[in-house]
Design a protein around this motif. Structure first.
Motif, PDB file in Angstrom:
ATOM      1  N   GLU A  54       0.868  -1.174   0.000  1.00  0.00           N
ATOM      2  CA  GLU A  54       0.000   0.000   0.000  1.00  0.00           C
ATOM      3  C   GLU A  54       0.906   1.225   0.000  1.00  0.00           C
ATOM      4  N   PRO A  55       1.061   1.875  -1.160  1.00  0.00           N
ATOM      5  CA  PRO A  55       2.023   2.977  -1.278  1.00  0.00           C
ATOM      6  C   PRO A  55       1.836   4.087  -0.253  1.00  0.00           C
ATOM      7  N   SER A  56       0.592   4.420   0.092  1.00  0.00           N
ATOM      8  CA  SER A  56       0.362   5.533   1.020  1.00  0.00           C
ATOM      9  C   SER A  56       0.853   5.220   2.430  1.00  0.00           C
ATOM     10  N   LEU A  57       1.080   3.934   2.738  1.00  0.00           N
ATOM     11  CA  LEU A  57       1.551   3.546   4.068  1.00  0.00           C
ATOM     12  C   LEU A  57       2.944   2.913   4.009  1.00  0.00           C
ATOM     13  N   ALA A  58       3.620   3.090   2.894  1.00  0.00           N
ATOM     14  CA  ALA A  58       4.937   2.477   2.730  1.00  0.00           C
ATOM     15  C   ALA A  58       5.940   3.005   3.741  1.00  0.00           C
ATOM     16  N   PHE A  59       5.711   4.201   4.288  1.00  0.00           N
ATOM     17  CA  PHE A  59       6.646   4.759   5.264  1.00  0.00           C
ATOM     18  C   PHE A  59       6.676   3.937   6.556  1.00  0.00           C
ATOM     19  N   LEU A  60       5.655   3.105   6.775  1.00  0.00           N
ATOM     20  CA  LEU A  60       5.632   2.263   7.973  1.00  0.00           C
ATOM     21  C   LEU A  60       6.482   1.008   7.807  1.00  0.00           C
ATOM     22  N   GLY A  61       6.675   0.577   6.585  1.00  0.00           N
ATOM     23  CA  GLY A  61       7.474  -0.622   6.362  1.00  0.00           C
ATOM     24  C   GLY A  61       7.060  -1.333   5.094  1.00  0.00           C
ATOM     25  N   GLU A  62       7.854  -2.317   4.691  1.00  0.00           N
ATOM     26  CA  GLU A  62       7.608  -3.060   3.461  1.00  0.00           C
ATOM     27  C   GLU A  62       7.177  -4.483   3.766  1.00  0.00           C
ATOM     28  N   MET A  63       6.466  -5.073   2.801  1.00  0.00           N
ATOM     29  CA  MET A  63       6.031  -6.458   2.921  1.00  0.00           C
ATOM     30  C   MET A  63       7.134  -7.409   2.469  1.00  0.00           C
ATOM     31  N   ASP A  64       7.109  -8.608   3.012  1.00  0.00           N
ATOM     32  CA  ASP A  64       8.049  -9.648   2.613  1.00  0.00           C
ATOM     33  C   ASP A  64       7.451 -10.471   1.472  1.00  0.00           C
ATOM     34  N   VAL A  65       8.302 -10.970   0.613  1.00  0.00           N
ATOM     35  CA  VAL A  65       7.898 -11.871  -0.464  1.00  0.00           C
ATOM     36  C   VAL A  65       8.480 -13.242  -0.147  1.00  0.00           C
ATOM     37  N   ILE A  66       7.592 -14.222   0.060  1.00  0.00           N
ATOM     38  CA  ILE A  66       8.064 -15.552   0.448  1.00  0.00           C
ATOM     39  C   ILE A  66       7.461 -16.612  -0.466  1.00  0.00           C
ATOM     40  N   SER A  67       8.089 -17.778  -0.492  1.00  0.00           N
ATOM     41  CA  SER A  67       7.638 -18.881  -1.339  1.00  0.00           C
ATOM     42  C   SER A  67       6.601 -19.725  -0.604  1.00  0.00           C
ATOM     43  N   ASP A  68       5.908 -20.573  -1.351  1.00  0.00           N
ATOM     44  CA  ASP A  68       4.948 -21.490  -0.740  1.00  0.00           C
ATOM     45  C   ASP A  68       5.630 -22.419   0.257  1.00  0.00           C
ATOM     46  N   GLU A  69       6.862 -22.805  -0.060  1.00  0.00           N
ATOM     47  CA  GLU A  69       7.586 -23.746   0.799  1.00  0.00           C
ATOM     48  C   GLU A  69       7.816 -23.186   2.198  1.00  0.00           C
ATOM     49  N   GLN A  70       7.904 -21.872   2.324  1.00  0.00           N
ATOM     50  CA  GLN A  70       8.176 -21.273   3.629  1.00  0.00           C
ATOM     51  C   GLN A  70       6.978 -21.342   4.580  1.00  0.00           C
ATOM     52  N   TYR A  71       5.822 -21.742   4.049  1.00  0.00           N
ATOM     53  CA  TYR A  71       4.659 -21.955   4.907  1.00  0.00           C
ATOM     54  C   TYR A  71       4.684 -23.327   5.581  1.00  0.00           C
ATOM     55  N   THR A  72       5.506 -24.223   5.082  1.00  0.00           N
ATOM     56  CA  THR A  72       5.555 -25.572   5.629  1.00  0.00           C
ATOM     57  C   THR A  72       5.985 -25.536   7.094  1.00  0.00           C
ATOM     58  N   GLY A  73       5.135 -26.047   7.975  1.00  0.00           N
ATOM     59  CA  GLY A  73       5.448 -26.085   9.401  1.00  0.00           C
ATOM     60  C   GLY A  73       5.392 -24.742  10.092  1.00  0.00           C
ATOM     61  N   ALA A  74       4.830 -23.715   9.433  1.00  0.00           N
ATOM     62  CA  ALA A  74       4.833 -22.361   9.984  1.00  0.00           C
ATOM     63  C   ALA A  74       3.571 -22.071  10.791  1.00  0.00           C
ATOM     64  N   LEU A  75       3.719 -21.131  11.716  1.00  0.00           N
ATOM     65  CA  LEU A  75       2.577 -20.552  12.410  1.00  0.00           C
ATOM     66  C   LEU A  75       2.116 -19.344  11.599  1.00  0.00           C
ATOM     67  N   VAL A  76       0.832 -19.293  11.271  1.00  0.00           N
ATOM     68  CA  VAL A  76       0.270 -18.169  10.537  1.00  0.00           C
ATOM     69  C   VAL A  76      -0.633 -17.371  11.475  1.00  0.00           C
ATOM     70  N   ILE A  77      -0.415 -16.067  11.530  1.00  0.00           N
ATOM     71  CA  ILE A  77      -1.242 -15.173  12.343  1.00  0.00           C
ATOM     72  C   ILE A  77      -1.896 -14.162  11.411  1.00  0.00           C
ATOM     73  N   VAL A  78      -3.209 -14.020  11.515  1.00  0.00           N
ATOM     74  CA  VAL A  78      -3.938 -13.050  10.697  1.00  0.00           C
ATOM     75  C   VAL A  78      -4.454 -11.943  11.609  1.00  0.00           C
ATOM     76  N   CYS A  79      -4.057 -10.718  11.327  1.00  0.00           N
ATOM     77  CA  CYS A  79      -4.435  -9.561  12.141  1.00  0.00           C
ATOM     78  C   CYS A  79      -5.527  -8.738  11.456  1.00  0.00           C
ATOM     79  N   ASP A  80      -6.481  -8.273  12.241  1.00  0.00           N
ATOM     80  CA  ASP A  80      -7.417  -7.226  11.816  1.00  0.00           C
ATOM     81  C   ASP A  80      -8.268  -7.621  10.612  1.00  0.00           C
ATOM     82  N   THR A  81      -8.642  -8.890  10.531  1.00  0.00           N
ATOM     83  CA  THR A  81      -9.411  -9.363   9.376  1.00  0.00           C
ATOM     84  C   THR A  81     -10.560 -10.239   9.842  1.00  0.00           C
ATOM     85  N   ALA A  82     -11.784  -9.756   9.649  1.00  0.00           N
ATOM     86  CA  ALA A  82     -12.954 -10.457  10.179  1.00  0.00           C
ATOM     87  C   ALA A  82     -13.264 -11.745   9.438  1.00  0.00           C
ATOM     88  N   ASN A  83     -13.087 -11.748   8.114  1.00  0.00           N
ATOM     89  CA  ASN A  83     -13.439 -12.945   7.351  1.00  0.00           C
ATOM     90  C   ASN A  83     -12.323 -13.329   6.397  1.00  0.00           C
TER      91      ASN A  83
END
Length: 311
Positions: A54-83
């Motif tokens: 989100e360019p307007s909020l880029a000053f807060l930080g950048e997103m990471d780009v990761i592969s599908d393999e990096q989800y293997t065995g990972a803990l996933v946390i979803v913030c601020d999303t109702a559905n």
């Protein structure tokens, strides 16, 4: 619930944090703030924050780009999303465990651990409480994480003007301010508008409509957005442009996209999230979003808003 979350963070070596699409300051702040706190607490863990930029909020930080393999065995946390439909990056279900942290009504309680508290002003405020309760494990705030969480609270409380700002909200915010980040620089970045957005803001002020003295309406068609070279997502910065008009009880922005019309609803009293739910959306009683698929449907939404204002 917080203890269960802290235990899960302790167990997993890879943690991937998501938030909702079309992110606002609370989505970005809670996501990146939590990621920063975990990285500082556990320097050896692999911690990623994913989703569209989100360019307007880029000053807060950048997103990471990761592969599908990096989800293997990972803990996933979803913030601020109702559905789940609104989760940015739909790979959220590819990890070994899933946690939902949110302050919206729990209409879809997805995940192995669900921490939903609608009494909090924001998900960022919830993350502050998680840190407070994790202090005995060594969790702490830094100026970097405090700034991110402050951004989220400021965004969802309208700079502490909305009714969701409680005494506890201010107490938790004080813990962030103690970390001595640059508030002036933050507000300068948050409210910075380039020339095209400033010109569109002027257009909005000239062309918004008031119905029955209480309901504000703004329609931004694809042609208008093209004329000002502004995207639908960028236009969200202007949703409160005319919110201080005397007598206004609620207002709505209709923003036309390629195949639908984005509906942004705001209120000073009438409950509007029930209306949003009827049109494929949801949110808070005073701030919600929905989707319409024709301009005729937007007229239905207007009538429902007028009825809520009259009541």
């Amino acid at each position: 619930m917080i203890k269960n979350i802290l235990d899960a963070i302790e167990r997993f070596e890879t943690i991937v944090i998501h938030r909702h699409e079309r992110p606002d300051p609370d989505a970005i702040g809670s996501q990146l703030g939590l990621a920063q706190v975990i990285r500082e607490q556990y320097p050896s863990k692999n911690v990623y924050a994913v989703g569209e930029a989100e360019p307007s909020l880029a000053f807060l930080g950048e997103m990471d780009v990761i592969s599908d393999e990096q989800y293997t065995g990972a803990l996933v946390i979803v913030c601020d999303t109702a559905n789940t439909e609104r989760i940015s990056d739909q790979r959220y279900d590819q990890g070994a465990a899933l946690i939902k942290i949110d302050h919206h009504p729990n209409d879809e309680p997805y995940g192995d651990i669900v921490w939903v508290e609608t009494t909090y002003s924001s998900t960022s405020e919830m993350i502050v409480e998680l840190i407070v309760q994790g202090q005995k494990l060594g969790y702490a705030l830094s100026s970097e994480s405090a700034l991110l969480l402050y951004a989220g609270i400021v965004g969802d409380t309208g700079r502490f003007r909305y009714s969701n700002t409680s005494a506890d909200t201010l107490k938790r915010t004080s813990l962030l301010v103690e970390q001595r980040f640059d508030q002036n620089a933050f507000y300068s970045e948050l409210h910075k508008k380039d020339l095209k957005m400033t010109r569109l803001q002027g257009y909005v002020l000239q062309h918004f409509e008031i119905k029955e003295g209480h309901l504000g309406i703004m329609r931004l068609t694809k042609d208008i957005l093209k004329q000002f070279d502004v995207t639908s997502n960028e236009s969200s910065q202007l949703v409160n442009t005319f919110s201080d008009v005397e007598g206004l009880k609620a207002w709505v922005f209709f923003v036309e996209e390629e195949d639908k019309i984005r509906v942004r609803l705001r209120s000073k009293g009438p409950v509007i999230n029930t209306i949003a739910t009827q049109h494929g959306g949801g949110g808070h009683p005073m701030a919600s979003g929905a989707t319409a698929y024709s301009w005729e449907e937007t007229e239905e939404i207007i009538e429902k808003l007028l009825k809520a204002c009259r009541a």
